[in-house]
Each structure stands twice: as C-alpha cells, then as structure tokens.
Design a protein around this motif. Structure first.
Motif: not given
Length: 353
Positions: A22-23, A25-32, A65-69, A71-79
C-alpha cells in the motif's frame, strides 16, 4: 523499506507472506499487506486487487501488487490499513486513537472504499465532538460522504445553537461562497421547525379530545350514579365523592348553574354545558328514552333531522363533508374507544382472576 501493519498478526491471512504494497500519496512510504485481508474488508479494494494481482501474474516478474491510497497523509493511510486489519472490533487502544485523531480523513476513505462499519464509527466520533464552530464543516463533510447519522446530528445542533453558529467564521464563509448550501440548511431548519409545531399542535388537540372524553364519562357517571352535589333524576346525591372528584365537582357546579340560569342563550357557562350535552347525545348509544342524561333524546332527534337535511343538500351539491362538529365527534369517539381498550384487563389477568 516496506513496513508491516501493526495488526498484521491479528489478520486472517497473516500467516501467509504479504503480497501487496500500500503506497501513500507521497510515495515515500510503503505498507506491506495481505490481499485477502484488504479484499475482505473493502469491495472496492477487492476489485482493484483482482486487476493488480492478475497483472503481476501475467507479467511473470513476481513481486507484490501496488495499491495507492491518495488524498490523505501517510499517517492517515497507515491508520486506515491498521483499521482494516483490526476489523470492526472496538476497545483496542491504538485503533481507538486512530479514529479519534483522524476521524474526518478516515470517514472520506471509508466512504470511498465502502467500509460501512468504519464509516459509522467515524460518524460517531465526529458527532460526539461537534461544536457551533465545527458543525458547518462537519455538515458539508456529511453531505459529501453520504453520512446520514452525522448529517442528522449536525442539523440538531444547528437547530439548537443557530444563533451561535451564525456568528462563526465558517457560516459567514458558507453564506458568501455557497448560498445554495446556506439556503438548503435554512430550508431544512424551517421544515424541522414546522414539524415540531405540527407535532405540538397535534398533542394539544389530542389533549383536548382526551379531556372531552373524560368529561363524557363523568357526565354519564353523574347522570346514572350521582355524586356529592348532583344525582340522577328522582334520586338524592351520594355522600361519598368519586375517584375523579376534582373534575367531577366542576362539572356538577356547571350542571347546577345550567339548571338555575335564566339567561342561557347569552350565558357562556350555559353555552359550554349545552355543547357538552350535545356531544354526549352524539356519542350516546343508549336507546331513546332510556338515557338519564338531560336533553339526550331531544338532541338525537335534532341531529337526525339535521343529517337528513344536510344529506339532501350534499347530494345536490356533491359535497359529503360533515363539518367541524362531525370531525370533533369522530375524534372524541376514537379517543374514547382507545381509552376503553387501554383500561381493559389483559387476557392473562382475566385468567388469573
């Protein structure tokens, strides 16, 4: 370096290796993550993952596979990913903190990815901390995310604290930049106020019908059994008061005044008693000549004559309206029936008796 979600161990597919990144918005953080967990939590992610995994399989290169989230910050996507792993279970410290901290952004994601339990949770979190200063923004968010529970709570606060909301910067901004939204809010407040007034008017009318129904019962009691000051024809009043003596005494005094008054045509108290006697005659089901209530038979005869005349006139005019008096009689009759049903003993009580 991809990071694993904090709740991966609790997920149904945690024993298998992660097959999705899960990538943010900034593209600098990936969540397996695990496709089985994400797909089971969101039908939108399920559709996306089917295509992405098929594409990875057809390419033959392997990998995730890559899924992009977006419109939100990295912390929100991780949450958001942590919440999908945790599921609808509440009471766990970390996910509770995520919802409290990022409720607005998580509501947008829950709406976009169709996660109903998270959407409801976020609505509750936002609604619990509404203030006159935040209610306008929350209302716009509720409309954009199709959040009816949050919309209702916002409208309730607007109706209660509208004077305070009018003084906020958010309301002034809405008035200057979105007059249609302002008009819609004012229309909804007006409709809600009209519904409240209609409900209060109905309650007041129902109270009047109940009082008239009680008056009919007391009048029947006075004319058949008697009470302390007025008794049936040819009988002396009783010495002991009835259970409803407070109301009964007022009606007894009215009956005594009616019997002694010399100016009934212009006396307001006599006119009131006249209307009660007429209403009794309209509701009375005792055969003619057997009712002890004064003027009952005369009123019945007069009403029958009126009905015959009005029926012939209505047949010619094509109008079958009973008028206000007929409506009053119907309403009081309905209340009397409902009251008598409520006073009846239940079947179980009858069996025990």
């Amino acid at each position: 370096m991809p990071e694993a979600p904090a709740r991966a161990a609790a997920g149904g597919g945690a024993s298998a290796p992660a097959d999705v990144d899960v990538v943010t918005s900034s593209g600098g953080r990936k969540i397996a993550a695990h496709s089985s967990v994400l797909a089971s939590a969101s039908p939108v992610l399920e559709t996306i993952l089917e295509r992405r995994l098929q594409r990875v399989k057809e390419s033959g290169k392997g990998g995730r596979a890559v899924v992009r989230i977006r419109g939100v910050t990295d912390d929100v996507a991780a949450a958001f990913v942590r919440l999908l792993y945790a599921g609808s279970r509440r009471g766990e410290g970390e996910v509770e903190e995520d919802v409290e901290k990022y409720a607005e952004q998580l509501l947008v994601l829950a709406h976009a990815y169709r996660v109903p339990w998270l959407k409801l949770w976020c609505q509750e979190a936002i609604g619990s901390r509404l203030t006159p200063g935040t209610v306008v923004d929350a209302l716009q968010l509720a409309d954009l995310c199709d959040a009816p529970q949050l919309h209702l709570r916002c409208m309730r606060l607007l109706a209660k604290e509208f004077r305070a909301v009018e003084r906020t910067e958010a309301w002034r901004f809405l008035r200057d930049n979105d007059p249609w939204q302002e008009l819609d809010v004012l229309r909804q407040l007006h409709d809600a106020d009209m519904r409240r007034r209609k409900w209060r008017r109905k309650r007041a009318e129902q109270k009047v019908y109940m009082e008239l129904s009680d008056a009919m019962d007391i009048l029947r009691h006075i004319c058949t059994e008697g009470c302390t000051e007025v008794g049936p024809v040819g009988q002396a009043p009783t010495k002991s008061p009835c259970p409803a003596y407070a109301t009964c005494r007022g009606l007894q005094l009215l009956i005594r005044h009616f019997s002694l008054c010399k100016s009934r045509a212009s006396c307001p108290r006599c006119q009131r008693m006249w209307q009660l006697l007429r209403l009794h005659a309209a509701l009375c089901r005792v055969p003619d000549g057997h009712c002890n209530t004064p003027l009952c038979t005369q009123f019945k005869l007069k009403e029958q004559q009126k009905e015959a005349v009005s029926a012939s006139v209505a047949a010619k005019a094509g109008d079958g309206s009973d008028g206000r008096w007929g409506l009053l009689v119907k309403k009081v009759k309905a209340v009397s029936v409902m009251s008598s049903l409520g006073k009846r003993s239940s079947p179980s009580q009858c069996c025990r008796a």
